[in-house]
Design a protein around this motif. Structure first.
Motif, short mmCIF file in Angstrom:
data_model
loop_
_atom_site.label_atom_id
_atom_site.label_comp_id
_atom_site.label_asym_id
_atom_site.label_seq_id
_atom_site.Cartn_x
_atom_site.Cartn_y
_atom_site.Cartn_z
N SER A 587 -13.95 -20.82 17.37
CA SER A 587 -13.57 -19.92 18.47
C SER A 587 -12.29 -19.15 18.19
O SER A 587 -11.75 -18.48 19.09
CB SER A 587 -13.40 -20.73 19.77
N LYS A 589 -9.46 -16.58 17.45
CA LYS A 589 -9.28 -15.15 17.65
C LYS A 589 -8.14 -14.60 16.82
O LYS A 589 -8.22 -13.47 16.34
CB LYS A 589 -9.03 -14.85 19.13
N ASN A 611 -15.36 -14.25 16.96
CA ASN A 611 -14.45 -13.53 17.86
C ASN A 611 -13.11 -13.22 17.21
O ASN A 611 -12.17 -12.86 17.92
CB ASN A 611 -14.23 -14.37 19.13
N ASN A 636 -15.46 -7.87 14.97
CA ASN A 636 -14.45 -7.75 16.04
C ASN A 636 -13.02 -7.70 15.50
O ASN A 636 -12.07 -7.69 16.29
CB ASN A 636 -14.57 -8.93 17.01
#
Length: 806
Positions: A587, A589, A611, A636
């Motif tokens: 997860s 970022k 992400n 992203n």
């Protein structure tokens, strides 16, 4: 009735006494116009004197006197008569009657016909209630009943008054009359305005101003003053009431003298409400209440639970005889704000559900939410401890100064305390948190607090979930007692001078940890990943940057499923990045590893998290090349910083990196890339830095299709050839650095299209010729820095608009 009587009395005194007793120059054969308006109407008399010595000597008709009384038309008559007095054509008799008839017709709206000479047709006048009476035939007895005895005296011996005045005398008299009328009107207006102001002050329920005049602070006639003072002395002491400017005295005056509720201090039922209003009033005056941003209903007749940002609930004392579920439910104050959002910890704290703690819900104050409200003053008043059931106190982001008092330990029901982002200083005291076993949030960050965060300070905070002490001047080591605080979710201790290692007592003791901020301290040792694996299912944000952690980045033996931000930048980490590093953070970022001493290549697993938005690996010793295959899943990715490493190879793979559709900032400066700058198919790219790559030789024209570019720096490379005119297509360009290359030719005139350009540096090349006039016009807009080789005898560039020449 008082107003009407006053106006009537002033009218009679000023208008009649000061005005009509000055009538002079009335001739015998004049006419009297009497407007019958009823016995009980007000009177208005006008003396019209139009005379001319020459006319009199030629035996022409003498001027008339008009005495008019009217209630409904007095304003129109006044303007009519003023017109007659000032009209230059009203000196002869015929004109006088024509003018007067015309204006009297306008005034009465019903008079028709003309009045000319001595033959006066009074038919139309009589139909309108106007009676024409010869001055010689005038009998005051006929009008005395209608006019009144006092008013009838004005007509005494009217026919015996001779023509003794001159035109200039009469004009002087008229001017005096107007002046007297003007002065009297303004005196009357001032009297009415003053009466209205005094009435408004007495009845107003608007906010009580701190800058009130001194007399408003003195004791009045209220019989509540002394009983209330006796009540408040027990809370605040007697000394504070000796000074009339103290917040406590001001609060006393408000409650005893100005409070519209007029609460009775002798009523024991009202004592609870009186104390609450007193505490809030002291807080208001202590923190410059009139300058608050939001203060609706404060210090008004509204119940204090309706004052803006005051939260109330129904709170009852615990009783051993009430054990049923409904009683317990009422005794418990539900805090919906316990669901804490750390993303906005300093911006928006603990929004309570209106159904639990809303305005007007209950009559006991349980919360004060005055965040970012303009409070200023020397900390908070001691009187706050009287709010015994206070659950939340939020005065963050204000301008409070002074030290943090120890009386907070008396708030035994306190759940959340926010004093962050003020100007508080001094040492933190362990007595401040003593007994606060229910406290869940303690936010003291962004102040000037000193001292050590020791075990005593945290010992009683067994329910604490959020500890925020960041950006102060705290010292010492991390307290080992943190390992006993199993409820902790957020630890924010960054921006201090804490030293030492992360204590091993935290191992296996932080199962609920979501955020750990230890950045910008002086912590040493290695990073104990075992501690973080204990919170692998909850940890979201780990910040360890700007410390002195050393050693290698260890292999993580757990999957941290929820972590989104991992920052270990600006430490002394060495060695290589594990090949499977990215696999442990699905997860993730943001990954910050810049400013370390990492060696090895960049493992492709780094770019696997779906992400991922930021990879900051600059200022290390990373080697190897970049492969387009590693970016295929980075759709992203927004920030890619690989600057100041030892990376090499070409940049051709970026031309094939179709996955970087969101990339906005690409920093590759201070590496060893070579070859040609490829055509970057990066539609969102706004910043491209590749300067100080000495082997980049060509491809400048390939950048002309990157129309989103705002900042382009390619200094100190080996770029050769002419500057491509197509660079003028980059109309969003703000910064363009091409200095220190091997460019030739002239500066293209197409640069005139770069209308938002702020910096242009082309020095250190082999350019020649004059800078086009069109390019120089950019200096009239945004271009503030323009540097070229225009200095010295052998310079090849002629530039009249450059800010600096080499």
């Amino acid at each position: 009735l008082i107003q009407s009587y006053t106006l009537y009395a002033l009218h009679r005194f000023l208008k009649i006494r000061c005005y009509h007793k000055r009538i002079k120059g009335v001739v015998e054969s004049g006419y009297i116009f009497v407007f019958k308006a009823g016995r009980h109407q007000r009177f208005l008399y006008h003396n019209i004197m139009v005379n001319n010595t020459e006319e009199k000597e030629s035996n022409q008709r003498p001027p008339r006197q008009i005495l008019a009384r009217s209630y409904s038309r007095r304003a129109s008559l006044r303007s009519s008569i003023n017109h007659i007095l000032t009209n230059e054509t009203a000196h002869d008799d015929s004109n006088f009657w024509n003018v007067s008839s015309r204006w009297f017709a306008d005034a009465t709206e019903e008079i028709v016909g003309n009045v000319a000479g001595a033959a006066v047709d009074d038919t139309a006048l009589r139909t309108s209630g106007v009676e024409i009476v010869s001055a010689a035939d005038f009998d005051e007895d006929d009008y005395e009943e209608d006019i009144g005895v006092d008013d009838a005296k004005l007509f005494d011996d009217l026919s015996s008054i001779g023509d003794t005045g001159t035109p200039s005398d009469r004009r002087t008299i008229y001017t005096r009359r107007q002046m007297i009328k003007f002065i009297c009107k303004w005196i009357l207006l001032a009297f009415i305005l003053l009466s209205a102001m005094l009435h408004s002050m007495a009845q107003s329920t608007t906010q009580y101003s701190l800058s009130m005049p001194r007399w408003a602070l003195l004791r009045g006639e209220s019989n509540r003053f002394q009983p209330m003072k006796d009540m408040f002395v027990e809370i605040s002491g007697e000394e504070v009431f000796l000074e009339t400017d103290s917040p406590q005295y001001r609060a006393l005056v408000f409650l005893a003298e100005q409070d519209p509720l007029k609460l009775n201090p002798s009523d024991p039922i009202l004592s609870h409400q009186i104390i609450q209003r007193y505490v809030l009033s002291v807080l208001y005056f202590s923190t410059n209440g009139p300058s608050w941003k939001h203060r609706v209903y404060w210090l008004t007749g509204q119940h204090e639970c309706g004052w803006q940002y005051v939260i109330c609930s129904d709170v009852q004392e615990q009783s051993n005889s009430t054990a049923d579920a409904d009683k317990k439910k009422r005794q418990k104050v539900v805090l919906a704000g316990d669901k804490f959002n750390p993303e906005n910890m300093d911006d928006d704290f603990s929004d309570f559900a209106d159904s639990d703690l809303g305005l007007g819900k209950g009559r006991t104050i349980t919360g004060l939410k005055l965040f970012d409200n303009g409070l200023a003053g020397n900390s908070l008043p001691l009187e706050l401890v009287e709010l015994k059931y206070l659950h939340i106190l939020d005065v963050g982001s204000n301008s409070l100064v002074g030290t943090i008092a120890t009386y907070f330990s008396q708030f035994t029901h306190l759940r959340e305390l926010y004093l962050n982002r003020n100007e508080l200083h001094g040492k933190i005291d362990a007595n401040m948190t003593k007994g606060l076993t229910k406290l869940k949030v303690l936010s003291l960050g962004h102040n000037f607090l000193t001292g050590k965060v020791d075990d005593l300070f945290l010992r009683d905070l067994t329910s604490l979930e959020n500890l925020s002490l960041e950006y102060n001047q705290l010292s010492g080591i991390l307290p080992t007692v943190l390992g006993n605080m199993k409820a902790l979710q957020h630890i924010r201790l960054g921006g201090n001078t804490l030293h030492g290692k992360i204590p091993l007592s935290l191992e296996n003791n932080l199962p609920n940890l979501q955020r750990l901020w230890l950045q910008e301290n002086k912590l040493t040792g290695t990073i104990p990943w075992s501690i973080f694996c204990d919170a692998s299912s909850t940890l979201v944000d780990l910040r360890l940057q700007n410390n002195s952690f050393g050693g290698d980045i260890p292999d993580v033996d757990c999957t941290m499923e929820k972590i989104e931000l991992l920052s270990m930048a600006s430490n002394n980490l060495k060695g290589s990045i594990p090949n499977d590093f990215g696999d442990h953070f699905p997860s993730l970022k943001e990954l910050h590893l810049y400013d370390n001493q990492l060696t090895s290549t960049i493992p492709p697993s780094i770019f696997k998290p779906a992400n991922l938005t930021a990879v900051l690996f600059g200022m290390n010793k990373l080697t190897g090349t970049l492969s387009f295959s590693m970016f295929q899943e980075a759709s992203n990715l927004v920030y890619l910083y690989l600057n100041a490493n030892d990376l090499g190879g070409t940049l051709d793979d970026f031309a094939q990196a179709e996955g970087l559709l969101s990339l906005k900032k690409l920093r590759l400066e201070y590496n060893s890339f070579s070859g040609t700058i490829p055509k970057l198919e990066l539609p969102s790219l706004e910043l491209f830095y590749a300067y100080n790559n000495s082997l980049l030789a060509s491809g400048l024209e390939n950048l002309s299709s990157s129309v989103a570019l705002k900042k382009l720096k390619l200094s100190n490379c080996s770029l050769a050839g002419e500057i491509p005119p197509k660079l003028g297509n980059l109309t969003n360009l703000e910064v363009l650095h091409l200095n220190g290359n091997l460019l030739t030719g002239t500066i293209p005139s197409e640069f005139q299209e770069l209308t938002v350009l702020e910096e242009l540096r082309v020095e250190g090349n082999d350019l020649s010729g004059a800078v086009p006039f069109e390019v120089c016009t950019l200096r009239n807009s945004q271009l503030n820095v323009f540097v070229s080789d225009c200095g010295g005898e052998w310079s090849g560039v002629a530039c009249s608009c450059c800010t600096e020449c080499f």
